[in-house]
Design an enzyme around this catalytic site. Structure first.
Site, PDB file in Angstrom:
ATOM      1  N   GLU A 261     -16.311  -6.201   5.044  1.00 55.33           N
ATOM      2  CA  GLU A 261     -15.596  -6.896   3.965  1.00 55.33           C
ATOM      3  C   GLU A 261     -15.787  -8.409   4.071  1.00 55.33           C
ATOM      4  O   GLU A 261     -16.235  -8.915   5.101  1.00 55.33           O
ATOM      5  CB  GLU A 261     -14.106  -6.553   4.033  1.00 55.33           C
TER       6      GLU A 261
ATOM      7  N   LYS B 213      -9.299 -13.282  -3.813  1.00 57.26           N
ATOM      8  CA  LYS B 213      -9.131 -12.074  -2.997  1.00 57.26           C
ATOM      9  C   LYS B 213      -9.124 -10.889  -3.958  1.00 57.26           C
ATOM     10  O   LYS B 213      -8.272 -10.819  -4.844  1.00 57.26           O
ATOM     11  CB  LYS B 213      -7.802 -12.197  -2.241  1.00 57.26           C
TER      12      LYS B 213
ATOM     13  N   VAL C  34     -10.098  -4.410   1.827  1.00 56.52           N
ATOM     14  CA  VAL C  34     -10.468  -3.054   2.260  1.00 56.52           C
ATOM     15  C   VAL C  34     -10.703  -2.169   1.041  1.00 56.52           C
ATOM     16  O   VAL C  34     -11.730  -1.490   0.929  1.00 56.52           O
ATOM     17  CB  VAL C  34      -9.382  -2.453   3.186  1.00 56.52           C
TER      18      VAL C  34
ATOM     19  N   ASP D 235       6.253  -3.281  -2.124  1.00 56.21           N
ATOM     20  CA  ASP D 235       4.987  -3.931  -1.769  1.00 56.21           C
ATOM     21  C   ASP D 235       4.176  -2.982  -0.882  1.00 56.21           C
ATOM     22  O   ASP D 235       4.393  -2.894   0.328  1.00 56.21           O
ATOM     23  CB  ASP D 235       5.266  -5.257  -1.046  1.00 56.21           C
TER      24      ASP D 235
ATOM     25  N   SER E 152       0.167  -1.843  -0.107  1.00 57.75           N
ATOM     26  CA  SER E 152      -1.230  -2.245  -0.306  1.00 57.75           C
ATOM     27  C   SER E 152      -2.023  -1.194  -1.067  1.00 57.75           C
ATOM     28  O   SER E 152      -1.887   0.011  -0.827  1.00 57.75           O
ATOM     29  CB  SER E 152      -1.886  -2.482   1.056  1.00 57.75           C
ATOM     30  N   ALA E 153      -2.894  -1.675  -1.954  1.00 55.31           N
ATOM     31  CA  ALA E 153      -3.804  -0.783  -2.690  1.00 55.31           C
ATOM     32  C   ALA E 153      -4.833  -0.142  -1.760  1.00 55.31           C
ATOM     33  O   ALA E 153      -5.505   0.814  -2.153  1.00 55.31           O
ATOM     34  CB  ALA E 153      -4.514  -1.569  -3.792  1.00 55.31           C
ATOM     35  N   ASP E 154      -4.930  -0.634  -0.518  1.00 57.64           N
ATOM     36  CA  ASP E 154      -5.830   0.005   0.459  1.00 57.64           C
ATOM     37  C   ASP E 154      -5.460   1.477   0.642  1.00 57.64           C
ATOM     38  O   ASP E 154      -6.328   2.333   0.819  1.00 57.64           O
ATOM     39  CB  ASP E 154      -5.730  -0.681   1.835  1.00 57.64           C
TER      40      ASP E 154
ATOM     41  N   LYS F 247      -2.201  -3.709  10.087  1.00 59.39           N
ATOM     42  CA  LYS F 247      -1.811  -5.033  10.572  1.00 59.39           C
ATOM     43  C   LYS F 247      -0.367  -4.980  11.092  1.00 59.39           C
ATOM     44  O   LYS F 247       0.508  -4.389  10.472  1.00 59.39           O
ATOM     45  CB  LYS F 247      -1.969  -6.064   9.460  1.00 59.39           C
TER      46      LYS F 247
END
Length: 308
Positions: free
Chosen positions: A25, A86, A106, A138, A140-142, A159
Site C-alpha cells: 500500500e 487517503k 488496505v 466508526d 474501517s472499510a478494510d 492497529k
C-alpha cells in the site's frame, strides 16, 4: 476496467509469467510515517520481497491511473507530496476520475490488487472497529473489503489504537478467516499480545498457500488475515502501549478528531509519547510482514500453477 491499470515492467513480467507477486500500500508511505523514514522503508520492503523470491507491486493512484508498481520518482512523490489523498473504497472512483494523487489504504490496495490479479498483500496493520465504535459507528472499510475481495493480507494484527475484540467479532460475522502465523494469539501491531485468540494457527508458508487456493477454489469470496506478530526484539510491551493509547485517545477526544483523521493523529501521538520507539517498531513489523508475505506468495503461486 483494464484501461485504468498501468504496470511497471517488473510487475507486468511477473503477472504474465505466473510468478509470485506481493502488493504493497501507499498510505503507510504518505500518512503513516515521516520523511525520510517512509521512503527508506518503502524501498527496503520492496527489496525484502525480491530477496525472498517474489515481486513487489506498490500500488497508488496518479494521473487518472491505478499504478501497479511504482518507479523511484513516483515513490518519492508519495513520500513527500503533502496533497496526497487517503483513498478507500468510497473515494476510489473520485480520485481516479479527477486525476488527483491518492495513496491506497488496505481496502483500496485490495481492490486494485484483485483487479490486477494479485492475491497476496503485505501491510503493517489492518483498520478495524474504533474504540467506542458502538457509539460512533466508526468501523474501517478494510473489514468489509476483507469480506468481499480475494486478497490475503499479512499484517501484525489490527492497529493497537482500535478495539481489537470488536474488530475480531466483526471479521467473524463477515466470514473472514483470521490465521495466526506461528502464533495462537492475535497480535496488536506494536505488541505481540492482545488477549484475544486467532481462528486457526498455521506454521508454514506452504500450508497458508494451500488454504488460500482451497478457499478460492471453493468459490468462497473474500480475503483472509494472516496475523504475523512483530519480532520479539522489536516489540513494545502490551500494557505500556495500552497506557500510552489511553492518553492519546483522551487528546483525540478533546480535539474533536474523527473519521479518517483518527489513525494518523493517534499514530503521531503514540510516536511522541513513546519517544520514537513506536516508529522503529512500525518499520520492523512492516519488514517482517513483507518477508512472510513473499514466502507465502511463492508457496501460493506454486500451488496455483500446479492446479492450472
Amino acid at each position: 476496467m483494464k484501461q485504468y491499470l498501468t504496470f511497471t515492467e517488473e510487475v507486468r513480467h511477473a503477472l504474465e509469467n505466473n510468478l509470485p507477486v506481493v502488493a504493497l500500500e501507499t498510505t503507510i508511505i504518505s500518512h503513516g510515517m515521516p520523511y525520510p523514514q517512509n521512503i527508506e522503508m518503502a524501498k527496503e520492503v520492496e527489496q525484502i520481497i525480491r530477496d525472498n523470491g517474489a515481486v513487489p507491486a506498490t500500488i497508488g493512484i496518479m494521473d487518472g491511473k491505478i499504478k501497479i508498481g511504482l518507479t523511484d520518482s513516483e515513490l518519492e512523490e508519495f513520500a513527500t507530496n503533502k496533497n496526497v489523498a487517503k483513498v478507500s473504497r468510497r473515494d476510489f472512483a473520485y480520485i481516479l476520475a479527477s486525476g488527483k494523487i491518492g495513496a491506497t489504504t488496505v481496502a483500496a490496495t485490495m481492490i486494485a490488487a484483485e483487479m490486477a490479479g494479485i492475491h497476496m498483500f503485505a501491510t503493517g496493520g489492518i483498520g478495524g472497529v474504533h474504540r467506542e465504535g458502538e457509539i460512533t459507528w466508526d468501523v474501517s472499510a478494510d473489514l468489509t473489503e476483507l469480506a468481499q475481495t480475494d486478497v490475503a493480507v499479512v499484517c501484525a494484527g489490527a492497529k493497537s489504537i482500535l478495539d481489537i475484540g470488536r474488530t475480531l467479532e466483526y471479521l467473524e460475522t463477515q466470514g473472514v478467516p483470521v490465521v495466526g502465523y506461528r502464533t495462537d494469539e492475535f497480535p496488536s501491531f506494536f505488541a505481540r499480545k492482545s488477549g484475544f485468540g486467532v481462528d486457526m494457527r498455521i506454521d508454514t508458508p506452504e500450508e497458508v498457500g494451500k488454504m488460500m487456493n482451497t478457499k478460492w477454489d471453493l468459490g468462497l469470496k473474500g480475503g483472509m488475515i494472516i496475523a504475523n506478530p512483530v519480532p520479539e526484539s522489536d516489540a513494545l510491551n502490551h500494557e505500556e502501549i495500552e497506557a500510552v493509547i489511553q492518553k492519546a485517545l483522551a487528546e483525540a477526544k478533546e480535539n474533536n478528531i474523527a473519521g479518517k483523521q483518527v489513525t494518523p493523529f493517534m499514530l503521531d501521538k503514540v510516536k511522541k509519547l513513546t519517544e520514537g520507539k513506536s516508529l522503529a517498531t512500525n518499520i520492523a513489523l512492516v519488514k517482517h510482514n513483507a518477508e512472510v508475505a513473499a514466502k507465502i506468495a511463492v508457496a501460493y503461486q506454486k500451488e496455483a500453477n500446479q492446479g492450472k
